[in-house]
Design an enzyme around this catalytic site. Structure first.
Site, PDB file in Angstrom:
ATOM      1  N   SER A   1       0.889  -4.036  -6.400  1.00 56.03           N
ATOM      2  CA  SER A   1      -0.114  -4.805  -7.146  1.00 56.03           C
ATOM      3  C   SER A   1       0.284  -4.983  -8.616  1.00 56.03           C
ATOM      4  CB  SER A   1      -1.511  -4.193  -7.021  1.00 56.03           C
ATOM      5  OG  SER A   1      -1.464  -2.832  -7.307  1.00 56.03           O
TER       6      SER A   1
ATOM      7  N   ASP B   1       2.333   1.953 -14.451  1.00 52.94           N
ATOM      8  CA  ASP B   1       2.927   1.040 -13.469  1.00 52.94           C
ATOM      9  C   ASP B   1       3.350  -0.266 -14.131  1.00 52.94           C
ATOM     10  OD1 ASP B   1       2.075   3.049 -11.845  1.00 52.94           O
ATOM     11  OD2 ASP B   1       0.450   1.909 -10.917  1.00 52.94           O
TER      12      ASP B   1
ATOM     13  N   GLU C   1      -6.335  -5.179 -14.294  1.00 54.28           N
ATOM     14  CA  GLU C   1      -6.601  -4.220 -13.204  1.00 54.28           C
ATOM     15  C   GLU C   1      -7.877  -3.416 -13.513  1.00 54.28           C
ATOM     16  OE1 GLU C   1      -3.694  -3.031 -10.826  1.00 54.28           O
ATOM     17  OE2 GLU C   1      -5.097  -1.767  -9.744  1.00 54.28           O
TER      18      GLU C   1
ATOM     19  N   GLY D   1       0.812  -1.222   0.000  1.00 55.52           N
ATOM     20  CA  GLY D   1       0.000   0.000   0.000  1.00 55.52           C
ATOM     21  C   GLY D   1       0.844   1.269   0.000  1.00 55.52           C
TER      22      GLY D   1
HETATM   23  C1  GLA Z   1      -1.438   4.958 -10.200  1.00 50.14           C
HETATM   24  C2  GLA Z   1      -1.907   4.359 -11.523  1.00 50.14           C
HETATM   25  C3  GLA Z   1      -1.045   4.858 -12.686  1.00 50.14           C
HETATM   26  C4  GLA Z   1      -0.939   6.377 -12.683  1.00 50.14           C
HETATM   27  C5  GLA Z   1      -0.575   6.896 -11.292  1.00 50.14           C
HETATM   28  C6  GLA Z   1      -0.635   8.397 -11.208  1.00 50.14           C
HETATM   29  O1  GLA Z   1      -0.159   4.497  -9.873  1.00 50.14           O
HETATM   30  O2  GLA Z   1      -1.866   2.956 -11.462  1.00 50.14           O
HETATM   31  O3  GLA Z   1      -1.576   4.383 -13.897  1.00 50.14           O
HETATM   32  O4  GLA Z   1      -2.122   6.965 -13.148  1.00 50.14           O
HETATM   33  O5  GLA Z   1      -1.420   6.372 -10.290  1.00 50.14           O
HETATM   34  O6  GLA Z   1       0.337   8.980 -12.006  1.00 50.14           O
END
Ligand code: GLA
Length: 387
Positions: A130, A174, A162, A124
């Site tokens: 994740s 990510d 996701e 978290g």
């Molecule tokens: C999370 C989301 C990403 C991106 C960031 C903010 O990590 O998973 O796709 O949008 O927030 O930049």
């Protein structure tokens, strides 16, 4: 780590015959926040911390999962015939989601598996534990069953799962940075067309320090989806007056000249952040390439201000960490990283100032917030691998 996870596999599933070990990193985003679902640029990097897995095929269709990070949950069992989201399945909704996504894309998984995970990314924390599990699962499936997918495909499959299995409308940042990670580099990614470039992160006498607020995201996911839809509405309003595909198409000047098409002040601020942050990211990478780390740091600071005042995704915990960091000598730049609403900040700090940084920021944080923050000096690493 390898011995620990193998031993745990034996303990939980009897023996470790035919087990393969895998790793996928976590990520930190240096700059370019909340731009990835707005067709803008991001500049994330994979870390050397991440998620380890020990996995083995089964002769039936059962799936048995065990996480050393959630030992209280014990073995969570399901099967390839039950790939549906289920609150009781807890964290296993991430690997299950990726298996579901493979099947949705026509790659039928022939056999069940036993899997033990062990992550050293704080849970978290906003360092994408994740997405790390998602890319790791995809990588295991590819390796075990020989599916013909690239690492970029694994990123897209992770995002698809996701979005459609776990209900978070995240962008591609990510999963992409984890699947495509490269040691000592960050990835300058244009989310409009997924073109990208690796940029070396050479900080000379400085290092990257991650400060973890230890505030769990909680309501973060619903707020995240809310920001996303505010941007979509603002885009639709702008499209009535200017021909663009996404907010990432606009320069600051174009935005300022057309912003009154947005009928609401809050939405105007959200869109302004998306446009300006995208341009800041482009400038930051130019500065880095020119060896101007000071300018890169200034742009990181400006990014935080925009996330605090216009996008409103910081909160007292992240603001305290960043604003205290700015006061410390030897801090080149500091900002929140990831979705916000809790999680971590990323700072570039002169190596000889790191102890003082941790002491100063940590002390004020504890006094003001009532519990401690954690600090990690991190290195940038490669994407997923078989160990
Ligand atoms: C999370 C989301 C990403 C991106 C960031 C903010 O990590 O998973 O796709 O949008 O927030 O930049």
């Amino acid at each position: 780590m390898k011995e620990t996870i193998l031993k745990k596999f034996e303990e939980v599933f009897g023996d470790s015959k035919d087990v393969t070990l895998y790793f996928a990193p976590g990520r930190v985003n240096m700059i370019g926040e909340h731009t990835d679902y707005n067709g803008g640029h991001v500049f994330p990097a994979a870390l050397t911390i991440g998620t380890y897995a020990a996995a083995r095929k089964r002769d039936d269709r059962k799936l048995r999962f065990y996480s050393m990070n959630f030992e209280n949950l014990g073995v969570l069992e399901t099967s390839l015939d039950e790939l549906k989201p289920d609150p009781a399945a807890d964290w296993t909704n991430y690997p299950k989601g990726v298996m579901w996504a493979f099947e949705e894309k026509g790659m039928k998984i022939p056999q069940g598996m036993d899997i033990v995970l062990n992550g050293n990314i704080p849970n978290g924390s906003g360092l994408s534990s994740s997405a790390s599990v998602e890319v790791l699962t995809g990588y295991i499936l590819k390796d075990m069953f020989g599916f013909d997918v690239t690492n970029q495909d694994l990123a897209l499959i992770g995002q698809f799962s996701e979005n459609n299995f776990n209900g978070v409308n995240c962008g591609i940042m990510d999963q992409f940075s984890i699947a495509m990670g490269k040691k000592a580099h960050a990835i300058f990614l244009d989310t409009a067309d997924l073109s990208y470039e690796y940029a070396p992160i050479e900080l000379k006498d400085a290092k990257i320090v991650i400060s973890c607020s230890n505030k769990k995201r909680g309501l973060g996911d619903s707020k995240y989806n809310e920001r996303r839809s505010e941007c979509e509405t603002a885009l639709a309003e702008l499209q009535k007056v200017i021909d663009i595909k996404s907010l990432g198409d606009l320069t600051e000047e174009q935005f300022d000249a057309n912003k009154d098409a947005i009928q609401d002040e809050v939405r105007k601020k959200r869109a302004k952040h998306a446009v300006y942050e995208n341009q800041r990211t482009i400038k930051a990478v130019e500065a880095l390439k020119a060896g101007d780390i000071a300018q890169f740091g200034e742009l990181m600071n400006a990014s935080h201000v925009s996330l605090r005042d216009d996008y409103e995704v910081t909160g007292i915990e992240l603001d305290t960490l960043v604003e205290e960091a700015w006061k410390v000598d030897g801090v080149i730049g500091s900002r929140m990283t990831g979705a916000g609403f809790g999680g971590c900040t990323v700072s570039i700090v002169k190596t000889d100032a790191i102890d003082n940084f941790i002491d100063k920021v940590g002390t004020v944080y504890k006094e003001k917030i009532g519990y401690a923050a954690d600090f990690y000096v991190v290195e940038l690493g490669d994407g997923p691998s078989v160990l």
